[in-house]
Motif scaffolding. Structure first.
Motif, short mmCIF file in Angstrom:
data_model
loop_
_atom_site.label_atom_id
_atom_site.label_comp_id
_atom_site.label_asym_id
_atom_site.label_seq_id
_atom_site.Cartn_x
_atom_site.Cartn_y
_atom_site.Cartn_z
N GLY A 129 0.92 -0.96 0.09
CA GLY A 129 -0.10 -0.04 -0.27
C GLY A 129 0.44 1.52 0.32
N ASN A 130 1.98 1.67 -0.33
CA ASN A 130 2.87 2.46 -0.22
C ASN A 130 2.33 3.84 0.61
N ALA A 131 2.19 4.71 -0.54
CA ALA A 131 1.45 5.57 0.47
C ALA A 131 0.96 5.44 1.42
N ALA A 132 -0.09 4.57 1.69
CA ALA A 132 -1.32 4.31 2.66
C ALA A 132 -0.30 3.25 3.94
N VAL A 133 0.93 3.35 4.27
CA VAL A 133 1.54 2.86 4.84
C VAL A 133 2.70 3.39 5.12
N VAL A 134 3.13 4.51 4.65
CA VAL A 134 4.19 5.97 4.56
C VAL A 134 3.01 6.62 5.74
N GLY A 135 1.68 7.22 5.02
CA GLY A 135 0.96 8.18 5.36
C GLY A 135 -0.02 7.54 6.88
N GLY A 136 0.08 6.30 7.32
CA GLY A 136 0.33 5.44 8.52
C GLY A 136 1.05 5.57 9.24
N LEU A 137 2.14 5.22 9.02
CA LEU A 137 3.80 5.77 9.51
C LEU A 137 3.45 7.37 10.40
N THR A 138 3.17 8.26 9.62
CA THR A 138 3.02 9.81 10.04
C THR A 138 2.11 10.06 11.19
N ASN A 139 0.97 8.80 11.06
CA ASN A 139 0.29 8.50 12.56
C ASN A 139 0.54 8.28 13.65
N SER A 140 1.14 6.60 13.36
CA SER A 140 1.48 6.04 14.30
C SER A 140 2.26 5.22 13.65
N ILE A 141 3.41 4.24 14.19
CA ILE A 141 4.22 3.52 13.33
C ILE A 141 3.67 2.31 14.30
N GLY B 17 -13.00 11.50 -1.59
CA GLY B 17 -11.83 12.51 -2.22
C GLY B 17 -12.06 13.59 -1.16
N ILE B 18 -12.93 14.43 -0.83
CA ILE B 18 -13.31 15.65 -0.71
C ILE B 18 -12.89 15.06 1.34
N MET B 19 -13.54 14.25 1.69
CA MET B 19 -13.22 14.15 3.50
C MET B 19 -11.50 14.42 3.21
N MET B 20 -10.70 13.45 1.91
CA MET B 20 -9.14 13.23 2.45
C MET B 20 -8.72 14.93 2.24
N TRP B 21 -9.12 15.81 1.15
CA TRP B 21 -8.83 16.77 0.64
C TRP B 21 -8.58 18.13 1.65
N ILE B 22 -10.42 17.70 2.77
CA ILE B 22 -10.68 19.21 3.63
C ILE B 22 -9.78 18.26 4.65
N ARG B 23 -9.27 17.10 4.95
CA ARG B 23 -8.39 16.25 6.33
C ARG B 23 -7.78 17.78 6.00
N TYR B 24 -6.67 17.55 5.35
CA TYR B 24 -5.43 18.30 4.74
C TYR B 24 -5.44 19.63 5.39
N TYR B 25 -6.50 20.30 4.96
CA TYR B 25 -6.57 22.16 5.77
C TYR B 25 -6.16 21.88 6.81
N ILE B 26 -7.60 21.14 7.39
CA ILE B 26 -7.50 21.45 8.82
C ILE B 26 -7.50 20.26 9.23
N PRO B 27 -5.86 20.40 10.54
CA PRO B 27 -5.87 19.34 11.26
C PRO B 27 -6.45 18.69 12.56
N SER B 28 -6.81 17.81 13.19
CA SER B 28 -7.53 18.10 14.38
C SER B 28 -8.03 16.51 15.01
N ASP B 36 -6.82 7.93 9.74
CA ASP B 36 -6.13 6.54 10.25
C ASP B 36 -6.81 5.44 9.92
N GLY B 37 -8.55 5.48 10.02
CA GLY B 37 -9.36 4.97 9.29
C GLY B 37 -9.67 4.84 8.50
N TYR B 38 -9.20 5.60 6.99
CA TYR B 38 -9.44 5.24 5.99
C TYR B 38 -8.00 4.68 5.36
N LEU B 39 -6.46 4.90 6.30
CA LEU B 39 -5.72 4.48 5.46
C LEU B 39 -5.63 2.98 6.12
N GLU B 40 -6.47 2.63 7.23
CA GLU B 40 -6.08 1.10 7.47
C GLU B 40 -7.42 1.01 6.22
#
Lengths: 291, 234
Positions: A129-141, B17-28, B36-40
């Protein structure tokens, strides 16, 4: 058949034979040509060396066996350099073919320095998941990698009591055979403000110069030559390597004689083929004029 | 059915798309948890790609064997190698003669990786050196101005990036200019210039173009203008 025609119609098996000979011969009888260092590699070495002892270094070894001769020596030398400085190493891979190569390197170098997994280093293994993994590491390793390569829970490890995310690391190095350098820059180094360098295959090094010039990469090591330069810098600064105390450095240096010989052969053969091409062209023009 | 096939993917693409875009500019905290959930989710979905890959590999080679297409014998080798590596990696016991199981150092899996996979991949890659040498000898000709420039740049890079380049440079006479000493032939200086000036300039232009196009494509996908990812042509 004259010389020009002979060269222009040379059987490719003769070229293959010459290349084979020029690869094997310098490996059997090393010439040991002096290796100069470039500012790009010196920058990586200085950055790692300037970190205070015990700093946290995140290493992404994103390659597989096809790039082993170019990049594995760099991994060995970088690990040795980090352990020499007592840095804590967090190593992982985004390539499915990579884990066993990293396992070899981290276990061998770690054992030579008496470092233990979970305390001095952690091999996090592979996750897709390249970007998803690196993005995840920025939140919690530990959230992204709940267990390490050996299936041990990471949350309880002493190494992760202090470091929670990429931002807590002091440096990132991506040893990459593909396009993962951009991913690490865009999703970890730039947004989290963690300095970074890249070691890549010779063919992809040229592509990272805009990032190097922009200061997004401290340094670039390209191919086996870059790895050999890192070896040389390591051997110059730490006599332990020069004396063979640590067997890990010097693998890339051994390959440079063969690479020099083959490069020189290719260059000379291109020049010779072009001279013959122009002579043949001139002859054809003259023949046409006379006819 | 049209809703599931057409509208629903567009709605998901738009919301995500909109959610991840907005998230980038409003860090909370909320947006970080959301990310986190999205990346998982992304990592889980990507994991499924491995299953698809395995199914596709097996399907392709089974079909080749069934149809007895040219080279179908190699498909037996592929399937056998795949099954053996998978079995060696998953088997919960030590194979005879191996001290460890699964993917540990000293296991059958690790032995197969080190003594078959690594040499085979290295061999495939090494063969390139022979073909490049042969192709360069046969095809690299100074036929035009552009080809000549490419040829000269390639020669400088090939010699300048190996130790022999330093030896040649150091063997050439020097001259003084503006108080500095220069070699008549200085491959390190020339390769540095080639990489840092023309190469970086061209590459930067290409990268800017690529990233601007990526932004444009992303916007088209988010707003449902670009729909080819759903498999249709419209």
């Amino acid at each position: 058949m004259d010389f020009v025609t002979l060269i222009l119609n040379l059987d490719r098996k003769i070229i293959f034979g010459c290349v084979a000979l020029l690869v094997v011969w310098p490996l059997l009888v090393p010439i040991q040509m002096p290796i100069g260092t470039t500012p790009e590699v010196r920058s990586i070495f200085s950055a790692i060396d300037a970190l205070p002892n015990g700093s946290d270094v995140m290493i992404a070894a994103d390659y597989d066996p096809s790039s082993k001769p170019e990049l594995q020596p760099f991994t060995y030398s970088l690990l040795a350099h980090c352990f020499e400085k007592d840095h804590k190493v967090h190593i992982l891979t985004l390539w499915p073919g990579g884990p066993a190569l990293i396992q070899q390197a981290i276990e061998e170098v770690g054992a030579q320095y008496g470092k233990s997994s979970g305390t001095d280093y952690c091999f996090l293994g592979y996750k897709p998941g390249n970007a998803a993994v690196v993005g995840g590491l920025t939140n919690s390793i530990t959230g992204t990698y709940p267990t390490d390569f050996y299936n041990r829970p990471t949350a309880n490890m002493p190494i992760y009591q202090r470091v929670q995310r990429v931002k807590d690391c002091d440096y990132i190095v991506d040893i990459a055979a593909g396009a993962t350098v951009e991913v690490w820059i865009a999703f970890a180094s730039a947004p989290e403000n963690v300095p970074m360098s890249a070691a890549c295959t010779a063919v992809s090094a040229a592509g990272y110069y805009p990032y190097y010039q922009a200061g997004q990469l401290d340094g670039i090591s390209g191919g086996m030559k870059g790895s050999a330069e890192y070896d040389v810098l390591l051997m110059d600064k730490y006599p332990n390597f020069k004396n063979g105390g640590a067997r890990i450095a010097g693998n890339a240096v051994k390959g440079m004689d063969a690479q020099s010989a083959v490069h020189l052969f290719i260059v000379l053969s291109i020049i010779l083929a072009n001279i013959c091409y122009f002579i043949a062209n001139k002859r054809q023009r003259e023949e046409r004029r006379n006819a | 059915m049209i809703f599931l096939k057409r509208q629903l993917p567009i709605i998901i693409a738009f919301v995500a798309g909109i959610m991840m875009w907005i998230r980038y500019y409003i860090p909370s905290e909320v947006s970080t948890n959301l990310e986190d959930g999205y990346l998982e989710w992304v990592r889980i979905i990507v994991g499924f790609a491995a299953i698809l890959g395995i199914l596709s590999l097996l399907q392709h080679h089974m079909l080749k064997i069934r149809m007895k297409r040219p080279g179908f014998a190699f498909s037996y080798v592929t399937i056998a190698a795949f099954a053996l590596m998978m079995f060696a990696g998953f088997a919960p016991f030590n194979f005879p003669g191996f001290a460890e199981k699964n993917m540990e150092t000293g296991s059958l899996f690790n032995w197969l990786y080190e003594f078959t996979f690594i040499p085979m991949q290295a061999t495939m890659f090494s063969v390139l050196a022979f073909f490049i040498a042969s192709a360069a000898f046969r095809a690299f000709r100074a036929r035009s101005m552009e080809a000549t420039l490419l040829l000269v740049a390639a020669i400088i890079m090939m010699v300048g990036r190996v130790p022999i380049g330093d030896l040649i440079s150091n063997a050439t006479p020097t001259f003084m200019m503006f108080g500095n000493e220069y070699h008549f032939i200085d491959f390190e200086e020339w390769t540095g210039w080639l990489l840092n000036v023309p190469n970086a300039a061209a590459k930067r232009g290409i990268l800017l173009g690529v990233y601007l196009s990526q932004i444009a494509i992303s916007i088209r996908i988010i707003f449902g203008i670009e729909r080819t990812y759903m498999g249709g042509g419209d």
